[in-house]
Design a protein around this motif. Structure first.
Motif, PDB file in Angstrom:
ATOM      1  N   VAL A 193       0.896  -1.349   0.067  1.00 14.64           N
ATOM      2  CA  VAL A 193      -0.192   0.025  -0.032  1.00 14.64           C
ATOM      3  C   VAL A 193       0.850   1.281  -0.009  1.00 14.64           C
ATOM      4  O   VAL A 193       2.078   1.110   0.540  1.00 14.64           O
ATOM      5  CB  VAL A 193      -1.193  -0.102   1.126  1.00 14.64           C
ATOM      6  CG1 VAL A 193      -2.109  -1.044   1.160  1.00 14.64           C
ATOM      7  CG2 VAL A 193      -0.190   0.155   2.541  1.00 14.64           C
ATOM      8  N   SER A 194       0.464   2.386  -0.795  1.00 15.06           N
ATOM      9  CA  SER A 194       1.341   3.527  -0.847  1.00 15.06           C
ATOM     10  C   SER A 194       1.624   4.221   0.419  1.00 15.06           C
ATOM     11  O   SER A 194       2.456   5.131   0.322  1.00 15.06           O
ATOM     12  CB  SER A 194       0.601   4.218  -1.981  1.00 15.06           C
ATOM     13  OG  SER A 194      -0.610   4.553  -1.727  1.00 15.06           O
ATOM     14  N   GLU A 195       0.724   4.053   1.334  1.00 13.07           N
ATOM     15  CA  GLU A 195       0.951   5.036   2.524  1.00 13.07           C
ATOM     16  C   GLU A 195       2.048   4.835   3.556  1.00 13.07           C
ATOM     17  O   GLU A 195       1.975   3.765   3.785  1.00 13.07           O
ATOM     18  CB  GLU A 195      -0.508   5.055   3.374  1.00 13.07           C
ATOM     19  CG  GLU A 195      -1.783   5.708   2.553  1.00 13.07           C
ATOM     20  CD  GLU A 195      -3.052   5.698   3.355  1.00 13.07           C
ATOM     21  OE1 GLU A 195      -2.801   6.115   4.852  1.00 13.07           O
ATOM     22  OE2 GLU A 195      -4.102   5.542   3.132  1.00 13.07           O
TER      23      GLU A 195
ATOM     24  N   GLY B  41      -6.203  -8.003   4.114  1.00 12.86           N
ATOM     25  CA  GLY B  41      -5.067  -6.705   4.505  1.00 12.86           C
ATOM     26  C   GLY B  41      -4.343  -7.385   5.554  1.00 12.86           C
ATOM     27  O   GLY B  41      -4.545  -7.868   6.453  1.00 12.86           O
TER      28      GLY B  41
ATOM     29  N   SER C 198       1.270   3.618   7.532  1.00 11.85           N
ATOM     30  CA  SER C 198       0.116   3.064   7.316  1.00 11.85           C
ATOM     31  C   SER C 198       0.058   1.764   8.258  1.00 11.85           C
ATOM     32  O   SER C 198       0.944   1.132   8.622  1.00 11.85           O
ATOM     33  CB  SER C 198      -0.459   2.618   6.046  1.00 11.85           C
ATOM     34  OG  SER C 198      -1.484   1.874   6.007  1.00 11.85           O
TER      35      SER C 198
ATOM     36  N   GLY D   7       0.194  -4.384   3.572  1.00  7.93           N
ATOM     37  CA  GLY D   7       0.053  -4.602   1.906  1.00  7.93           C
ATOM     38  C   GLY D   7      -1.277  -5.434   2.000  1.00  7.93           C
ATOM     39  O   GLY D   7      -2.024  -5.679   2.992  1.00  7.93           O
TER      40      GLY D   7
END
Length: 156
Positions: free
Chosen positions: A119-121, A138, A124, A128
């Protein structure tokens, strides 16, 4: 032949055994080695001035643990009348032990780390996403979650 495949799976460092659980309709997982035990959800002792995601505290054989409602933390409508809700007792790499309240435990899965879509954040709580049997799961960063949730309440 099957034994060779199972032996390779057990020794391949990219394969991680995860426990899969549901929060609402979404599924998440954490490494099974971080899980101490799974307990039926019991009444907690309220902690005054705690953040909304803190259910309270429980006594686990003489150890007082904070229980976190992951549904509230992840902004998912909680299912308080769900009889399958359980507390997954986890320990982070820093040695912090707490309970994570989930709607239900589904199963265990062998996750190949090369199949994880990042995931790009930055920072976070999700490491992933991965597809397991056509289900999107998730992968929670347990140390991030425990550090943000319990670390904040412990340090105050």
């Amino acid at each position: 032949m099957t034994e060779q495949i199972e032996l390779k799976r057990a020794t391949d460092p990219r394969i991680v055994k995860m426990i899969v659980f549901a929060i609402g309709v979404q599924e998440y997982c954490i490494p099974i080695l971080s899980v101490r035990e799974i307990r039926g959800f019991e009444k907690t002792t309220t902690l005054p001035f705690a953040p909304p995601y803190v259910c309270g505290a429980i006594n686990l054989r003489g150890i007082i643990l904070t229980v976190i409602d992951l549904a509230i933390y992840l902004n998912v409508p909680p299912q308080p009348d769900n009889p399958r809700r359980v507390a997954v007792i986890v320990e982070s790499k820093d040695g912090v032990v707490c309970g994570l309240l989930v709607d239900r435990v589904i199963d265990m899965a062998d996750i190949d780390l090369k199949d994880v879509q990042a995931v790009s954040e930055e920072g976070s709580c999700l490491a992933g996403l991965v597809l397991v049997d056509d289900r999107m799961i998730g992968i929670l960063r347990l140390d991030t979650v425990v550090g943000q949730l319990v670390g904040d309440t412990v340090s105050e």
